[in-house]
Design a protein around this motif. Structure first.
Motif, PDB file in Angstrom:
ATOM      1  N   THR A 135       0.953  -1.041  -0.046  1.00 59.16           N
ATOM      2  CA  THR A 135      -0.015  -0.174   0.012  1.00 59.16           C
ATOM      3  C   THR A 135       0.785   1.444   0.132  1.00 59.16           C
ATOM      4  N   PHE A 136       1.966   1.344   0.961  1.00 63.13           N
ATOM      5  CA  PHE A 136       2.490   2.718   1.087  1.00 63.13           C
ATOM      6  C   PHE A 136       3.469   2.891  -0.037  1.00 63.13           C
ATOM      7  N   TRP A 137       3.971   1.664  -0.688  1.00 61.19           N
ATOM      8  CA  TRP A 137       5.094   1.761  -1.727  1.00 61.19           C
ATOM      9  C   TRP A 137       4.114   2.494  -2.945  1.00 61.19           C
ATOM     10  N   LEU A 138       3.005   2.077  -3.041  1.00 59.35           N
ATOM     11  CA  LEU A 138       2.490   2.502  -4.472  1.00 59.35           C
ATOM     12  C   LEU A 138       1.471   3.847  -4.185  1.00 59.35           C
ATOM     13  N   CYS A 139       1.844   4.485  -2.964  1.00 62.90           N
ATOM     14  CA  CYS A 139       1.111   5.632  -2.795  1.00 62.90           C
ATOM     15  C   CYS A 139       1.835   6.844  -3.743  1.00 62.90           C
ATOM     16  N   ALA A 140       1.034   7.523  -4.579  1.00 60.35           N
ATOM     17  CA  ALA A 140       1.831   8.521  -5.254  1.00 60.35           C
ATOM     18  C   ALA A 140       1.938   9.757  -4.731  1.00 60.35           C
ATOM     19  N   SER A 141       1.204   9.936  -3.523  1.00 61.59           N
ATOM     20  CA  SER A 141       1.198  11.251  -2.623  1.00 61.59           C
ATOM     21  C   SER A 141       0.224  12.298  -3.392  1.00 61.59           C
ATOM     22  N   CYS A 142      -0.625  11.898  -3.992  1.00 60.48           N
ATOM     23  CA  CYS A 142      -1.634  12.927  -4.656  1.00 60.48           C
ATOM     24  C   CYS A 142      -2.545  13.508  -3.829  1.00 60.48           C
ATOM     25  N   LEU A 143      -2.596  13.094  -2.486  1.00 60.49           N
ATOM     26  CA  LEU A 143      -3.212  13.951  -1.516  1.00 60.49           C
ATOM     27  C   LEU A 143      -4.767  14.118  -1.581  1.00 60.49           C
ATOM     28  N   LYS A 144      -5.441  13.040  -2.332  1.00 56.83           N
ATOM     29  CA  LYS A 144      -6.828  12.975  -2.262  1.00 56.83           C
ATOM     30  C   LYS A 144      -7.485  12.312  -1.002  1.00 56.83           C
ATOM     31  N   CYS A 145      -6.797  11.220  -0.250  1.00 57.07           N
ATOM     32  CA  CYS A 145      -7.239  10.978   0.847  1.00 57.07           C
ATOM     33  C   CYS A 145      -7.227  11.905   2.019  1.00 57.07           C
ATOM     34  N   SER A 146      -5.822  12.846   1.944  1.00 57.99           N
ATOM     35  CA  SER A 146      -5.703  13.688   3.033  1.00 57.99           C
ATOM     36  C   SER A 146      -6.706  14.838   2.969  1.00 57.99           C
ATOM     37  N   CYS A 147      -7.148  15.191   1.732  1.00 61.09           N
ATOM     38  CA  CYS A 147      -8.192  16.274   1.529  1.00 61.09           C
ATOM     39  C   CYS A 147      -9.467  15.680   1.928  1.00 61.09           C
ATOM     40  N   TYR A 148     -10.029  14.538   1.880  1.00 54.62           N
ATOM     41  CA  TYR A 148     -11.358  14.093   2.041  1.00 54.62           C
ATOM     42  C   TYR A 148     -11.554  13.515   3.281  1.00 54.62           C
ATOM     43  N   CYS A 149     -10.633  13.312   4.259  1.00 54.71           N
ATOM     44  CA  CYS A 149     -10.807  12.270   5.496  1.00 54.71           C
ATOM     45  C   CYS A 149     -11.444  13.359   6.280  1.00 54.71           C
ATOM     46  N   PRO A 150     -12.640  12.636   6.861  1.00 50.76           N
ATOM     47  CA  PRO A 150     -13.590  13.562   7.676  1.00 50.76           C
ATOM     48  C   PRO A 150     -13.199  13.506   9.097  1.00 50.76           C
ATOM     49  N   ARG A 151     -12.004  12.976   9.516  1.00 53.44           N
ATOM     50  CA  ARG A 151     -11.179  12.944  10.716  1.00 53.44           C
ATOM     51  C   ARG A 151     -10.134  13.824  10.743  1.00 53.44           C
ATOM     52  N   GLY A 152      -9.902  14.357   9.538  1.00 45.88           N
ATOM     53  CA  GLY A 152      -8.475  15.276   9.483  1.00 45.88           C
ATOM     54  C   GLY A 152      -7.202  14.449   9.599  1.00 45.88           C
ATOM     55  N   VAL A 153      -7.453  13.501   9.418  1.00 45.24           N
ATOM     56  CA  VAL A 153      -6.095  12.529   9.397  1.00 45.24           C
ATOM     57  C   VAL A 153      -5.564  12.427   7.961  1.00 45.24           C
ATOM     58  N   SER A 154      -4.260  12.257   7.782  1.00 45.99           N
ATOM     59  CA  SER A 154      -3.539  12.636   6.383  1.00 45.99           C
ATOM     60  C   SER A 154      -3.016  11.169   6.188  1.00 45.99           C
ATOM     61  N   PRO A 155      -3.655  10.371   5.534  1.00 43.08           N
ATOM     62  CA  PRO A 155      -3.036   8.838   5.369  1.00 43.08           C
ATOM     63  C   PRO A 155      -1.846   9.016   4.333  1.00 43.08           C
ATOM     64  N   SER A 156      -2.020   9.836   3.475  1.00 39.04           N
ATOM     65  CA  SER A 156      -0.627   9.932   2.632  1.00 39.04           C
ATOM     66  C   SER A 156       0.612  10.369   3.444  1.00 39.04           C
ATOM     67  N   GLN A 157       0.538  11.168   4.665  1.00 38.79           N
ATOM     68  CA  GLN A 157       1.563  11.415   5.467  1.00 38.79           C
ATOM     69  C   GLN A 157       2.039  10.316   6.309  1.00 38.79           C
ATOM     70  N   VAL A 158       0.896   9.660   6.703  1.00 35.90           N
ATOM     71  CA  VAL A 158       1.295   8.088   7.335  1.00 35.90           C
ATOM     72  C   VAL A 158       2.333   7.572   6.729  1.00 35.90           C
ATOM     73  N   MET A 159       1.681   7.295   5.295  1.00 31.35           N
ATOM     74  CA  MET A 159       2.358   6.259   4.483  1.00 31.35           C
ATOM     75  C   MET A 159       4.063   6.935   4.051  1.00 31.35           C
ATOM     76  N   GLU A 160       3.897   8.084   4.061  1.00 34.18           N
ATOM     77  CA  GLU A 160       5.463   8.665   3.871  1.00 34.18           C
ATOM     78  C   GLU A 160       6.176   8.416   5.107  1.00 34.18           C
ATOM     79  N   ALA A 161       5.632   8.421   6.233  1.00 33.75           N
ATOM     80  CA  ALA A 161       6.130   8.115   7.668  1.00 33.75           C
ATOM     81  C   ALA A 161       6.542   6.713   7.665  1.00 33.75           C
ATOM     82  N   VAL A 162       5.795   5.799   7.263  1.00 32.69           N
ATOM     83  CA  VAL A 162       6.182   4.232   7.142  1.00 32.69           C
ATOM     84  C   VAL A 162       7.352   3.991   6.180  1.00 32.69           C
ATOM     85  N   ARG A 163       7.488   4.945   5.084  1.00 33.39           N
ATOM     86  CA  ARG A 163       8.316   4.832   4.203  1.00 33.39           C
ATOM     87  C   ARG A 163       9.749   5.250   4.589  1.00 33.39           C
ATOM     88  N   VAL A 164       9.597   6.285   5.513  1.00 26.61           N
ATOM     89  CA  VAL A 164      10.910   6.945   5.883  1.00 26.61           C
ATOM     90  C   VAL A 164      11.481   6.164   6.675  1.00 26.61           C
TER      91      VAL A 164
END
Lengths: 127, 284
Positions: A62-91
């Motif tokens: 999942t996190f290797w295929l994330c293209a950081s397009c930020l759609k998930c982060s923009c639409y999350c109703p809880r204000g979490v940013s999954p794309s940032q979570v994935m970047e953290a996992v990659r880091v």
């Protein structure tokens, strides 16, 4: 690789994102342009991390295929940013050289046709 | 109108035509784009982690130097440069700690987000205006059915979007004023797969293919973008399709500045009309 017991804390430290507030609505999976091609969509990655099933979470693509397009982060109703979570996992994983992009395995076609913008982005994300 | 112009890494090689057409269009429209003597790559992606400011040093330096030159704004063409520079600007404006870290690391001066980061599309919309643009049009883009493609970087996150991030009109309005038919299709804001094409080509192609199919199904004969990587991905997948399906007719992917150049009557670009063919519409 040694998995930290406080993995969720570490993600918070790196990305500023608190995974625990995710309530599994699935919006991130719905808007992700990649989710149908991932072995597990973003929502599943979130719950695996949330429940501390770290080994399984890190085995997904999942996190290797994330293209950081930020759609998930923009639409999350809880204000979490999954794309940032994935970047953290990659880091975290990229500290281990085995996970890094291997330039000598990239095809000549890719190295000669992909614009610099793409090669630089990939180097930033996978090295 | 004089602005600092930041071309970025790709506009002198892969997307030369984007740079050259933009320069000529700017000349006709009276926009003076001054390229700094020294500039460096913006980094292509904005870091999504919050505990590391190193990837922002380069865009910060670009902005700081523009300020020191007394610039009234920084123009970009590439969507990625636009996104990275504007996000860096936004960050130093709102996060004093990170601003101080960057300032003290570079030790070249103080910068707090004073220089507006502008896309050429915004300059045309806000400083020139579509009414004034229409007066300069020599060739109306009659017969072109353009699918405007935003991708991600012009619209997300919302704080750096150049238009309404949920329903942008900027490309549509531009092409309408050029006399073209503008198409509505559902994939105009969906990612083209970006840098995934470097690490997982097969998957990237499937993602880009959906964008192409959606545009073609809605009747497009060209897809307009402002991002070299979108340009590559949308073209590359079609080259792959041609390899296995010789009857496939490619839909033209084009930079918005090329279409502007045609409309403004720049003769080096008049041939673009000939290269645009009508792809087979599978929905009929």
């Amino acid at each position: 690789m040694q998995i930290d017991a406080n993995f969720v804390e570490k993600i918070k430290e790196i990305s500023g994102q608190d995974i625990r507030v995710c309530y599994q609505c699935g919006m991130c999976s719905g808007v992700c342009p990649m989710s149908h091609l991932m072995d597990h969509p973003p929502r599943i990655l979130m719950i695996l991390l949330q429940r501390g099933v770290i080994k399984e979470a890190l085995a997904t693509r999942t996190f290797w295929l994330c293209a950081s397009c930020l759609k998930c982060s923009c639409y999350c109703p809880r204000g979490v940013s999954p794309s940032q979570v994935m970047e953290a996992v990659r880091v975290i994983l990229l500290k281990d050289a085995n996970y890094r992009l291997k330039y000598d395995q990239l095809s000549t076609e890719i190295l000669t046709t992909v614009p610099l913008q793409g090669l630089i982005s990939a180097s930033r994300k996978y090295f | 109108m004089e602005y600092t112009y930041f071309p970025g890494c790709t506009l002198y090689n892969y997307s030369k035509v984007f740079n050259e057409s933009a320069q000529e269009v700017a000349k006709v429209l009276g926009i003076n784009m001054v390229e700094p003597d020294l500039w460096q790559c913006c980094g292509a992606v904005f870091p999504l982690v919050t505990n590391n400011v190193m990837p922002m040093v380069s865009p910060f330096r670009t902005l700081l130097r523009a300020k020191q030159k007394g610039s009234q704004g920084l123009i970009t063409l590439c969507s990625a440069c636009y996104n990275v520079l504007k996000r860096t600007n936004h960050l130093v404006k709102h996060d004093v700690d990170k601003r101080r870290q960057l300032e003290s690391f570079l030790a070249e001066g103080e910068y707090g987000g004073e220089i507006p980061v502008l896309h050429l599309l915004e300059i045309i919309r806000d400083k020139i205006g579509y009414a004034a643009l229409e007066e300069k049009i020599k060739v109306t883009l009659d017969g072109l059915r353009i699918a405007p493609y935003y991708g991600c970087l012009l619209l997300r996150p919302a704080e750096v979007a150049l238009d309404n991030p949920d329903n942008p009109r900027i490309l549509e309005d531009l092409f309408t004023s050029l006399g073209a038919e503008v198409l509505q299709y559902p994939y105009r804001m969906v990612c083209c797969s970006a840098y995934i094409s470097v690490v997982a080509e097969e998957i990237a192609n499937q993602v880009a293919k959906r964008v192409i199919e959606s545009a073609v199904e809605h009747g497009a004969n060209c897809i307009a973008t402002s991002c070299p990587l979108c340009f590559y991905n949308l073209n590359h997948v079609q080259e792959k399709i041609v390899e296995s399906d010789t009857l496939y007719r490619k839909v033209t992917v084009i930079y918005f500045t090329q279409l502007l150049a045609v409309a403004l009557g720049l003769k080096d670009y008049a041939h673009i009309f000939d290269s645009i063919n009508t792809p087979i519409n599978k929905s009929f």
